[in-house]
Design an enzyme around this catalytic site. Structure first.
Site, PDB file in Angstrom:
ATOM      1  N   GLU A 116       0.857  -1.185   0.000  1.00 30.80           N
ATOM      2  CA  GLU A 116       0.000   0.000   0.000  1.00 30.80           C
ATOM      3  C   GLU A 116       0.895   1.237   0.000  1.00 30.80           C
ATOM      4  O   GLU A 116       1.991   1.245   0.566  1.00 30.80           O
ATOM      5  CB  GLU A 116      -0.881  -0.019   1.247  1.00 30.80           C
ATOM      6  CG  GLU A 116      -1.860   1.143   1.343  1.00 30.80           C
ATOM      7  CD  GLU A 116      -2.688   1.122   2.624  1.00 30.80           C
ATOM      8  OE1 GLU A 116      -3.794   1.682   2.605  1.00 30.80           O
ATOM      9  OE2 GLU A 116      -2.233   0.542   3.636  1.00 30.80           O
TER      10      GLU A 116
ATOM     11  N   LYS B 135      -9.713   1.077  -2.442  1.00 28.41           N
ATOM     12  CA  LYS B 135      -9.909   0.551  -1.088  1.00 28.41           C
ATOM     13  C   LYS B 135     -11.332   0.826  -0.599  1.00 28.41           C
ATOM     14  O   LYS B 135     -11.801   1.967  -0.605  1.00 28.41           O
ATOM     15  CB  LYS B 135      -8.878   1.196  -0.158  1.00 28.41           C
ATOM     16  CG  LYS B 135      -8.837   0.654   1.248  1.00 28.41           C
ATOM     17  CD  LYS B 135      -7.705   1.339   2.014  1.00 28.41           C
ATOM     18  CE  LYS B 135      -7.581   0.856   3.434  1.00 28.41           C
ATOM     19  NZ  LYS B 135      -6.464   1.558   4.133  1.00 28.41           N
TER      20      LYS B 135
ATOM     21  N   CYS C 186      -5.014  -3.449   2.963  1.00 28.88           N
ATOM     22  CA  CYS C 186      -4.773  -3.126   4.371  1.00 28.88           C
ATOM     23  C   CYS C 186      -6.009  -3.324   5.267  1.00 28.88           C
ATOM     24  O   CYS C 186      -6.370  -4.454   5.567  1.00 28.88           O
ATOM     25  CB  CYS C 186      -4.222  -1.704   4.480  1.00 28.88           C
ATOM     26  SG  CYS C 186      -3.369  -1.372   6.064  1.00 28.88           S
TER      27      CYS C 186
END
Length: 275
Positions: free
Chosen positions: A42, A116, A157
Site C-alpha cells: 500500500e 480501497k 490493508c
C-alpha cells in the site's frame, strides 16, 4: 501448477521520485529471482501523513510517475506487477484522493484497478481520532482479476478486517488474495499475522501481504513482516523484520481447490434470520 511470486517490502519516502528510486530496484530483484507476479505494498508511490502536503502533490493515475515507472519495468521484463496501492487524484473533484490498487500486465498495460473499500475512521478513548475518509474516497466494488497465472482477488490493508469481502472474492473464483498494507506497528504486532491466516483459512485461498516497514520520513511507523499464507493457514514465506527487501514464494495453486474440497465452508454457508 506452481506460481512464483515476489513480494516487495518498502519504506516508501515522501516524494514520488524518491519512491520510484526506492521500489524499482526491489522489483527488479524479485524478477531476477524468477517472479512471475510481483506485489508491492500500500502507498507504493508516496508516504506522507500530512494531508496538506500530500494531496497537492498527487497526480492522476495516468500521470503518476511511480505507476508509469513500474509499467515500464513490466513491459521490459514481461512480468505481471501489482502496485499494491498508489495514492492518486480522482476526476470528480471533491478534493479527496483514491487509494488504488493497480494491476499491470506483461505488456505494461493497466488491466484492473481497485479502490480501497473500507476507511479507518475511529475515535479512541484516549481522545485520538483518525479519519481516513477525510482524505480518501472509498471504493464501492470488489474486484477479481482473471489472469493466465491465476484469479486474484484484490483488497488493501484495513480491508483485511472484513471477512465478507474476502469471501465474496473467493466465491467469484479468486484463489489468490492480495492484501498490500501499511499496517501500524501496535496493531501489526497484535493482529497482522492472525488476521491474514484467518482470511486464508476461511476462504481456502493463498494470501499475499506485501507491507511497508519501519519509520518513514514523515514520522509514521509501519510493521513490515510481509507474509505469504497458504490455503490451509500455513505460513509459506515470511520476513521477520521491517527493513526493505524481497520475499519470494512458490504457490502450489491446485492446493487451494484441495483445501476448499476438504472444508467446503464457501458452499456450506446458509442464510439465517437476524437475532
Amino acid at each position: 501448477m506452481s506460481l512464483r511470486v515476489g513480494l516487495i517490502q518498502t519504506r516508501t519516502p515522501a516524494t514520488h521520485a524518491a519512491a520510484l528510486a526506492h521500489v524499482a530496484p526491489l522489483v527488479r530483484e524479485a524478477i531476477g529471482q524468477g517472479a512471475q507476479f510481483v506485489l508491492t505494498p500500500e502507498c507504493t508511490n508516496v508516504v506522507q501523513k500530512d494531508r496538506a502536503k500530500l494531496l497537492p502533490a498527487l497526480t492522476s493515475l495516468e500521470d503518476d510517475p511511480v505507476v508509469n515507472g513500474l509499467r515500464a519495468i513490466a513491459a521490459e521484463t514481461g512480468t505481471w506487477i501489482d502496485v499494491g496501492s498508489a495514492l492518486v487524484t480522482r476526476p470528480d473533484g471533491d478534493g479527496r484522493a483514491a487509494n488504488r490498487q493497480v494491476v499491470i500486465d506483461p505488456a505494461g498495460a493497466i488491466v484492473a484497478t481497485y479502490d480501497k473499500l473500507h476507511m479507518f475512521d475511529v475515535d479512541l478513548p484516549t481522545g485520538e481520532t483518525a479519519r481516513e475518509s477525510a482524505a480518501y474516497q472509498p471504493g464501492d466494488a470488489a474486484v477479481v482479476v482473471d489472469t493466465p497465472l491465476a484469479k486474484f482477488g484484490l483488497s488493501i490493508c484495513y480491508d483485511m478486517r472484513f471477512p465478507a469481502l474476502h469471501r465474496a472474492l473467493a466465491l467469484a473464483g479468486a484463489t489468490v488474495l492480495t492484501v498490500p498494507a501499511a499496517f501500524t506497528r501496535p496493531t501489526g504486532e497484535a493482529h497482522w499475522e492472525v488476521l491474514l491466516r484467518a482470511r486464508a483459512i476461511e476462504t481456502g485461498s493463498f494470501v499475499m501481504a506485501a507491507a511497508q516497514g519501519g519509520f518513514h520520513e514523515d514520522g509514521r511507523g509501519t510493521w513490515g513482516r510481509s507474509i505469504v499464507v497458504g490455503p490451509w493457514g500455513e505460513i509459506i514465506a515470511q520476513l521477520d523484520h521491517d527493513e526493505p527487501g524481497v520475499l519470494m514464494a512458490d504457490l502450489d495453486l491446485p492446493s487451494a481447490l484441495s483445501a476448499r474440497a476438504a472444508i467446503p465452508a464457501l458452499q456450506n454457508a446458509r442464510p439465517f434470520a437476524g437475532p
